[in-house]
Scaffold this motif. Structure first.
Motif, short mmCIF file in Angstrom:
data_model
loop_
_atom_site.label_atom_id
_atom_site.label_comp_id
_atom_site.label_asym_id
_atom_site.label_seq_id
_atom_site.Cartn_x
_atom_site.Cartn_y
_atom_site.Cartn_z
N GLU A 286 0.62 -1.30 0.10
CA GLU A 286 -0.02 -0.17 -0.16
C GLU A 286 0.89 1.09 -0.08
O GLU A 286 2.03 1.28 0.82
CB GLU A 286 -1.03 0.15 1.38
N SER A 287 0.43 2.33 -0.79
CA SER A 287 1.00 3.51 -0.72
C SER A 287 -0.11 4.40 -0.20
O SER A 287 -0.39 4.76 1.10
CB SER A 287 1.59 4.08 -2.09
N CYS A 288 -0.99 5.26 -0.80
CA CYS A 288 -2.07 6.13 -0.53
C CYS A 288 -2.98 5.50 0.48
O CYS A 288 -3.49 6.29 1.02
CB CYS A 288 -2.83 6.73 -1.69
N THR A 289 -3.21 4.35 0.44
CA THR A 289 -4.20 3.72 1.52
C THR A 289 -3.58 3.63 2.80
O THR A 289 -4.24 3.57 3.85
CB THR A 289 -4.81 2.42 1.03
N GLY A 290 -2.26 3.68 3.06
CA GLY A 290 -1.48 3.63 4.14
C GLY A 290 -1.69 2.59 5.38
O GLY A 290 -1.23 2.78 6.26
N GLY A 291 -2.37 1.40 4.70
CA GLY A 291 -2.55 0.62 5.69
C GLY A 291 -4.05 0.02 6.00
O GLY A 291 -4.27 -1.11 6.42
N LEU A 292 -4.77 0.79 5.14
CA LEU A 292 -6.22 0.81 5.52
C LEU A 292 -6.54 -0.81 4.54
O LEU A 292 -7.53 -1.55 5.37
CB LEU A 292 -7.07 1.57 4.55
N ILE A 293 -6.00 -1.21 3.77
CA ILE A 293 -6.52 -2.75 3.34
C ILE A 293 -6.20 -3.63 4.17
O ILE A 293 -6.91 -4.47 4.77
CB ILE A 293 -5.57 -2.89 1.97
N GLY A 294 -4.91 -3.59 4.86
CA GLY A 294 -4.45 -4.57 5.84
C GLY A 294 -5.43 -4.44 7.12
O GLY A 294 -5.76 -5.41 7.95
N HIS A 295 -5.83 -3.40 7.41
CA HIS A 295 -6.72 -3.09 8.56
C HIS A 295 -7.92 -3.80 8.42
O HIS A 295 -8.48 -4.41 9.32
CB HIS A 295 -6.71 -1.51 9.02
N ARG A 296 -8.49 -3.52 7.30
CA ARG A 296 -9.85 -3.94 6.84
C ARG A 296 -9.86 -5.65 6.81
O ARG A 296 -10.55 -6.31 7.64
CB ARG A 296 -10.38 -3.68 5.76
N VAL A 297 -8.83 -6.11 6.25
CA VAL A 297 -8.57 -7.70 6.12
C VAL A 297 -8.51 -8.26 7.55
O VAL A 297 -9.11 -9.14 7.70
CB VAL A 297 -7.48 -7.84 5.23
N THR A 298 -7.69 -7.37 8.50
CA THR A 298 -7.47 -8.12 9.89
C THR A 298 -8.69 -7.75 10.76
O THR A 298 -8.54 -7.99 11.95
CB THR A 298 -6.35 -7.60 10.51
N ASP A 299 -9.86 -6.91 10.35
CA ASP A 299 -10.82 -6.72 11.21
C ASP A 299 -11.69 -8.36 11.22
O ASP A 299 -12.76 -8.48 12.14
CB ASP A 299 -11.79 -5.74 10.52
N GLU B 268 -3.62 11.10 15.92
CA GLU B 268 -2.62 11.20 14.89
C GLU B 268 -2.07 12.28 14.31
O GLU B 268 -0.96 12.55 13.93
CB GLU B 268 -3.35 10.31 13.95
N GLU B 269 -2.97 13.57 14.28
CA GLU B 269 -2.40 14.86 13.90
C GLU B 269 -1.62 15.43 14.99
O GLU B 269 -0.54 15.80 14.64
CB GLU B 269 -3.91 15.56 14.09
N GLU B 270 -1.76 14.89 16.26
CA GLU B 270 -0.79 15.44 17.30
C GLU B 270 0.48 14.76 17.18
O GLU B 270 1.63 15.38 17.16
CB GLU B 270 -1.50 15.16 18.54
N VAL B 271 0.57 13.38 16.87
CA VAL B 271 1.72 12.82 16.58
C VAL B 271 2.56 13.54 15.42
O VAL B 271 3.61 13.54 15.41
CB VAL B 271 1.57 11.27 16.21
N GLY B 272 1.89 13.77 14.46
CA GLY B 272 2.35 14.32 13.14
C GLY B 272 3.01 15.80 13.46
O GLY B 272 4.06 15.99 13.21
N VAL B 297 -2.38 7.18 10.84
CA VAL B 297 -1.19 8.19 10.58
C VAL B 297 -1.32 8.87 9.00
O VAL B 297 -1.26 10.16 9.07
CB VAL B 297 0.24 7.71 10.56
N THR B 298 -1.86 8.06 8.24
CA THR B 298 -1.74 8.60 6.84
C THR B 298 -3.20 9.18 6.58
O THR B 298 -3.51 9.69 5.47
CB THR B 298 -1.60 7.41 5.80
N ASP B 299 -3.93 9.10 7.57
CA ASP B 299 -5.27 10.01 7.42
C ASP B 299 -4.95 11.65 7.78
O ASP B 299 -5.73 12.46 7.33
CB ASP B 299 -6.24 9.65 8.62
N VAL B 300 -3.89 11.98 8.01
CA VAL B 300 -3.39 13.19 8.08
C VAL B 300 -2.53 13.73 6.90
O VAL B 300 -1.59 13.15 6.59
CB VAL B 300 -2.40 13.37 9.48
N PRO B 301 -3.34 14.89 6.31
CA PRO B 301 -2.55 15.47 5.16
C PRO B 301 -1.26 15.80 5.20
O PRO B 301 -1.04 16.45 6.39
CB PRO B 301 -3.58 16.54 4.61
#
Lengths: 430, 430
Positions: A286-299, B268-272, B297-301
């Motif tokens: 993942e790049s732009c999804t930042g881990g969301l795919i893994g997060h959803r799969v591991t839900d 996550e914004e605070e971490v950034g 973390v990647t939810d933060v622009p």
């Protein structure tokens, strides 16, 4: 004559507009399904006088009052003392509930603040509703109230305002009792189809053509990025089950693989089901999804059977060092390119040894867009034995939307791959 | 004495749970900002008797009633005739409004159904509120009502239920008039503290001790895993700003680093913010959280400035092959051990070249628990220049809850590391 219910929501967060009253919507939906008539919803803040006012108004027009909120341990949680006063009852201490709260804190190796014991007090005549999800049990009371000089039976149900605690409490502790009350109908016969890849209007055109003969109602509920299509028929009608199933068969034909699941299953659960059925394993890059795919799969519980690894390579350097994307590919085509996601997917599969790997790279925004690659540009890649696919999509919306939609498309690719369906037809053509 | 408002929402789609009452939330938020006291929200379906009931109850407790819905052209749109009856007024036809409706249809090259002319009728004393967005104008009325034998002034505002039409109508046609009413104006002075690591009751005990002298109200809003503490004082009171800030200073002292942000900032914004301030970069190694840390973390622009990579090594083999965790460590201590997460964090930092790396490994459940490592057992590791930390926590709750709480603790570790605070004191000791 169907049972009349008043839904009572309390909390400053509602009267100051910080949150929407989703509890009332959820409860109204449940009641509708049971043929219960929602006479009114009343919302007031954490104020003793106003909570009392709301309860009295609710008793005026409803046989049953379902209240959420105000069961917390702090001094602005006033529901129970207000209810007891309305009932003219004193509070009783319930040792079992107190013990459960102590246990909960003990299990976290935490000392229980004395104030939490407030949650172990209930009106004398209350039947306690356990709360496996938190420290605030709910309760119900059936009483006779003087309504305009007449003694009339009224039912009270009090639950915590936290949706995660309220919903299971209602379904597990309240429903069985509720359906035993007069005026509460048999649950309707329903079929729910979870769809992805078609707009609501496109779905409507396909499905509306199938209706008519039956008096089955269809409702569409869009909760981005999916749209649920629901068939509903009153359970009391003769042959309801067969009539709904009869239509369901035609809906399945009309929508095909756009339906990714029936019932309440999620895309990630369906991906798991398909991978298990194929005895296959997956990985992601993942790049732009930042881990969301893994997060959803591991839900999904038990995902360790098929989910091996996920490589969130946010920086270009990580794409090269971790996934082995060639620096030349990045230079010539850029990080957001079909060439790059193909190498990302291949690298994820090689490193993890998975049967299939999916990759995403895009511009989630709000910044970082260019003329060639505006915000919403996302490239998808899939790598499996003898299969190398990639596609560029132009998505839209906020950063959160783009991340979520991208993860949905990627998961749908894995699902379609596992089912032997044309992968590249996934997406959102309306 | 601030103006009291009752928000009245009508519509079958609300009482059957098809949609949430977002109009009420939006209006409550607007009112809160103006120092208007929302006494109650009432929601009823499209039923003459119930709409009348709701209006009368609203008049009992509020100076102003703001109603949305029931202005459409169909026969189940009953608001205007009900309001006229309540006011004891007949309806008058407004040619200007009718003309606008005709124009709107003409502009769409559509013939206007006669029924749309229903939307050009108003109570005699109504002041019409134009609707540039649709065919249903709103209106307002100020009248004297007999409340318990006394003639008291009441204001009515009636608007369409379609949010796209209601919101601009409120801001453009209602606000200017509303702010001219007595008891409206100065928005309240507030302070919001975002906290993590203390239970609501523990926070309550710490903060309640500070109160008393001031008439500042405190409200707690728990939205797992964080709890917001809000100080509120009417803006009309003398020196409100100073009095709230005076208390805020003492709250900051009392809660210390448990406050991770003020205002609406997320963890996550605070971490950034902290990483940018240190010009530092981060990476993560996740097992049980499955990518949730990277997702947050990647939810933060702009996170690409400090977020390099995240390694979701779900299988033991991936922990070894990708992160270089030694097979011996896994054999002797297990995947869920402080030894393993230390090596995971070290591996993530080495591979990514980040300044700090955080790692998680645990049993998210519902299955997979053992006597030594029950569901909820989670180990945390942090690796930075000269720093190697790890700790085992016993968490609780559902799989989703454990994942979320774990990601919150991991992010709080990074925040505390960046601020030079004692990292291991993070978590949730009350």
């Amino acid at each position: 004559m169907s049972l009349r219910v008043a839904i009572l929501s309390t909390g400053e967060e509602l009267t100051t507009g910080k949150i929407a009253d989703t509890n009332a919507q959820w409860l109204a939906d449940r009641c509708f399904g049971l043929g219960i008539d929602v006479a009114a919803v009343l919302v007031v803040g954490d104020d003793r006088e106003r909570i009392t006012w709301a309860w009295e108004r609710a008793f005026d027009i409803a046989d049953l009052v379902v209240c959420t909120g105000g069961l917390g341990p702090t001094t602005d949680d006033l529901t129970t003392e207000t209810v007891a006063a309305l009932l003219g009852e004193s509070l009783r201490f319930d040792e079992a509930s107190a013990e459960q709260v102590r246990k909960l804190f003990a299990s976290m190796n935490r000392e229980m603040p004395e104030s939490n014991l407030r949650q172990a007090y209930f009106p004398q005549s209350a039947t306690i509703l356990e709360n496996p999800m938190g420290t605030a049990p709910g309760y119900r009371v059936t009483c006779e109230r003087d309504i305009g000089g007449e003694w009339i039976t009224r039912h009270l149900v009090v639950m915590p305002g936290v949706p995660r605690e309220m919903k299971p409490m209602f379904d597990e502790r309240v429903l069985p009792w509720l359906t035993s009350l007069p005026g509460v109908g048999a649950a309707p016969v329903t079929r729910v189809f979870q769809t992805f890849g078609m707009s609501e209007s496109a779905l409507g055109e396909r499905v509306s053509g199938l209706l008519g003969m039956e008096d089955v109602r269809v409702s569409y509920r869009a909760s981005f990025p999916k749209i649920a299509v629901k068939l509903i028929l009153a359970g009391s009608l003769a042959g309801a089950e067969q009539r709904v199933e009869g239509l369901a068969v035609r809906v399945r034909e009309a929508l095909g693989p756009v339906i990714y699941a029936e019932g309440e299953a999620t895309m990630e659960e369906e991906v798991g089901r398909v991978l298990r059925a194929n005895n296959a394993t997956m990985a992601a890059a993942e790049s732009c999804t930042g881990g969301l795919i893994g997060h959803r799969v591991t839900d999904v519980p038990g995902c360790s059977q098929y989910f091996l690894a996920d490589f969130v390579t946010y920086s270009n350097e990580a794409k090269v060092r971790v996934l082995g994307v060639s620096a030349q590919t990045l230079d010539s085509f850029g990080a957001v390119s079909e060439e790059t996601v193909r190498e990302m997917a291949a690298g994820a599969r090689r490193l993890s040894g998975a049967d299939v790997a999916v990759a995403t790279s895009g511009v989630a925004g709000p910044d970082g867009g260019t003329k060639e690659r505006p915000v919403g540009t996302v490239c998808f890649g899939l790598d499996a034995d003898g299969v190398q696919l990639s596609r560029r999509h132009q998505l839209w919306g906020t950063r959160a939307w783009i991340k979520l939609l991208t993860s949905q498309i990627a998961l749908d690719w894995v699902r379609r791959w596992g089912l032997g369906l044309p992968v590249l037809e996934s997406g959102f053509r309306s």
